[in-house]
Write an enzyme that holds these catalytic residues in place. Sequence first.
Site, short mmCIF file in Angstrom:
data_model
loop_
_atom_site.label_atom_id
_atom_site.label_comp_id
_atom_site.label_asym_id
_atom_site.label_seq_id
_atom_site.Cartn_x
_atom_site.Cartn_y
_atom_site.Cartn_z
CB CYS A 247 6.70 10.17 -7.83
SG CYS A 247 6.61 8.39 -7.56
CG HIS B 64 -4.02 -5.39 -4.80
ND1 HIS B 64 -5.13 -4.60 -4.95
CD2 HIS B 64 -3.01 -4.54 -4.52
CE1 HIS B 64 -4.80 -3.34 -4.75
NE2 HIS B 64 -3.52 -3.27 -4.50
CG HIS C 147 2.58 6.86 -7.76
ND1 HIS C 147 3.51 6.43 -6.83
CD2 HIS C 147 1.54 6.01 -7.67
CE1 HIS C 147 3.02 5.37 -6.20
NE2 HIS C 147 1.84 5.09 -6.69
CE LYS D 197 2.70 -1.20 -9.19
NZ LYS D 197 2.27 -0.28 -8.16
CE LYS E 220 -9.17 5.39 -5.35
NZ LYS E 220 -9.57 5.53 -3.98
CG HIS F 126 -5.65 -3.33 -8.44
ND1 HIS F 126 -4.50 -4.03 -8.68
CD2 HIS F 126 -5.25 -2.14 -7.89
CE1 HIS F 126 -3.45 -3.33 -8.32
NE2 HIS F 126 -3.88 -2.17 -7.81
CB CYS G 21 6.14 10.11 -3.74
SG CYS G 21 4.67 9.46 -4.59
CB CYS H 286 6.04 5.97 -3.06
SG CYS H 286 6.18 5.94 -4.84
N1 MSP Z 1 1.38 -1.62 1.45
C1 MSP Z 1 2.54 -1.77 0.63
C2 MSP Z 1 3.23 -3.09 0.90
C3 MSP Z 1 3.66 -3.29 2.31
S1 MSP Z 1 4.32 -4.86 2.56
C4 MSP Z 1 5.01 -4.80 4.05
C5 MSP Z 1 2.13 -1.73 -0.83
N2 MSP Z 1 0.86 -2.00 -1.09
S2 MSP Z 1 0.19 -1.99 -2.54
O1 MSP Z 1 -1.15 -2.39 -2.32
O2 MSP Z 1 0.40 -0.75 -3.20
O3 MSP Z 1 0.96 -3.03 -3.39
C6 MSP Z 1 1.26 -4.27 -2.85
C7 MSP Z 1 1.89 -5.16 -3.86
O4 MSP Z 1 1.05 -5.35 -4.96
C8 MSP Z 1 3.23 -4.64 -4.40
O5 MSP Z 1 4.14 -5.71 -4.34
C9 MSP Z 1 2.97 -4.33 -5.80
O6 MSP Z 1 4.03 -4.60 -6.64
C10 MSP Z 1 1.84 -5.31 -6.09
N3 MSP Z 1 1.12 -4.78 -7.20
C11 MSP Z 1 0.35 -3.67 -7.24
N4 MSP Z 1 -0.02 -3.48 -8.53
C12 MSP Z 1 0.52 -4.44 -9.31
C13 MSP Z 1 0.45 -4.81 -10.64
N5 MSP Z 1 -0.22 -4.11 -11.52
N6 MSP Z 1 1.07 -5.96 -11.01
C14 MSP Z 1 1.70 -6.78 -10.13
N7 MSP Z 1 1.80 -6.44 -8.87
C15 MSP Z 1 1.31 -5.23 -8.47
O7 MSP Z 1 2.97 -1.50 -1.67
#
Ligand code: MSP
Length: 507
Positions: free
Chosen positions: A149, A27, A152, A300, A303, A24, A132, A135
Amino acid sequence: MSSNATSGHFYATTPIYYVNARPHLGHAYTTIVADALCRWRRLLGDDVHFLTGTDEHGLKIQQAADAAGKSPRDFVDSIAPLFAEAWERLDISNDDFIRTTEERHRIGVQRLLQACRDNGDIELDTYRGLYCVACEAYYVDDDLVDGNCPIHKRPVETVEEENYFFRLSRYGDRLLEWYEHHPGAIVPEHRMNEVIGFIKQGLLDFSISRTSFTWGIPLPWDERHVTYVWFDALANYITAIGYGRDDEAFASRWPVDYHLIGKDIIRFHCVYWPAMLMSAGIEPPKGWAVGGWLLVGGEKMSKTTGNVVNPLDLIDDIGVDGFRYYVLADTPYGADGDFTYEGLIGRYNSDLANNLGNLLSRVATVVGKKCGGIGPAPSPSSPLAAVATAAVDETIARWAEVQPSRALEATWQLIRATNAHLEANEPWKAEPGPDVDAVMGDALEALRIVAILASPAIPRTAQTVWERIGMPGRVDAQRLPGAGAWGGYPGGSTIDKGEPLFPRRQS
Ligand code: MSP
């Protein structure tokens, strides 16, 4: 500034993304920032290694697989390629893509676990507390917000397990000392203060194994336990570059220059991870660049919240570079941003269509009409020369701080000054001759420099500009600061007007 300024080698990483959801906007945001930074460092001549990947173990993924009616293996195999494909469509220039279900990763994780255990930092204990799953993290009562949490906003679970623990409590002083000797390792700076404050509160040991499910990497000394997903995931940054398999390759890349991460995962990256590395006798990272969240409607994107924006839908609409430019330029890295469709269109129209697109189109039109379609050479004494030098210097300085929005702002100063120079001279009204040639040569030279400076953000468009003004080869093969010096446009090339770079959009 930290020591990652000019080493000649540059290694940067994104977080590895959980495969419980499709890629998304959140990411894409972190990945595009990392990509632009790595492209920038290639322009500086660094030997760059850019890693991204997917986080595929743990309870959260096992539960998502159950919900999809698939085995965890089939489930992760169905989602991980969606990330690789999304990054390809967004022109992400990663050199490697690691999946934590790969054999190379298992080997490295087990070696890291063993090294920490051999150092006496992993011991068996009983854990009782709150967890959680979204997380994949433990909380204490004080962390909760209204009993939920804090991230979330969902209930946490009470768990009790016999686990192996990493003795993080032994590392507080060493971490503080390390950070004291490495000021500037975390950007932006206020994030460093947050980390120091957290360490000073006193660190608790954390559990690094689970027995309640099996979807993970077994501990090498006790196969009843699988590795805690964060211990497993953090290790990707070293397993991908050879740790445990190819010591020479590993030594040539580590320590990493920047881990790009979101602010929600700072504790894992800036506290747990350097302690784990210290325990295993490995140097901590050189730097961390911590981004804010890209919010949608003030929340934020996740999902769990259900407010997910698919970046691929946006690039179908606005183009890859339109989207990349928006996420890089609109939000200062480190701060939270609010994604809106109107904001996306507004940026596109003002910065890309009206400024850059319009500059190229009027230059090509006037050169076509007044210079026989052949680009004149710039003049060494052009009033734009000083503006260009300042733009190059400023863009370099802002990228060194990992501030893409400010770097782009600096580059766009040159575009605006060039448009203003044209408007002041009105070459479209003048008779062909040396005066018109001088103005147009200067504008072409500005466009050449802009194409180089903007190429990390908008690689396709930069290449198009490069070709249309008659420059040979690839814009991303240029090297700064040399190629940014005023006077590099040779003159004498055919200018190609082409289609508008960025047709204006209605919002
Ligand atoms: N799998 C772990 C990271 C492990 S790294 C050794 C994780 N994954 S995640 O897919 O949930 O999120 C990964 C990254 O994407 C996090 O740094 C998170 O902050 C970033 N983002 C997820 N949603 C986001 C936004 N809406 N805005 C900016 N970054 C965001 O955490």
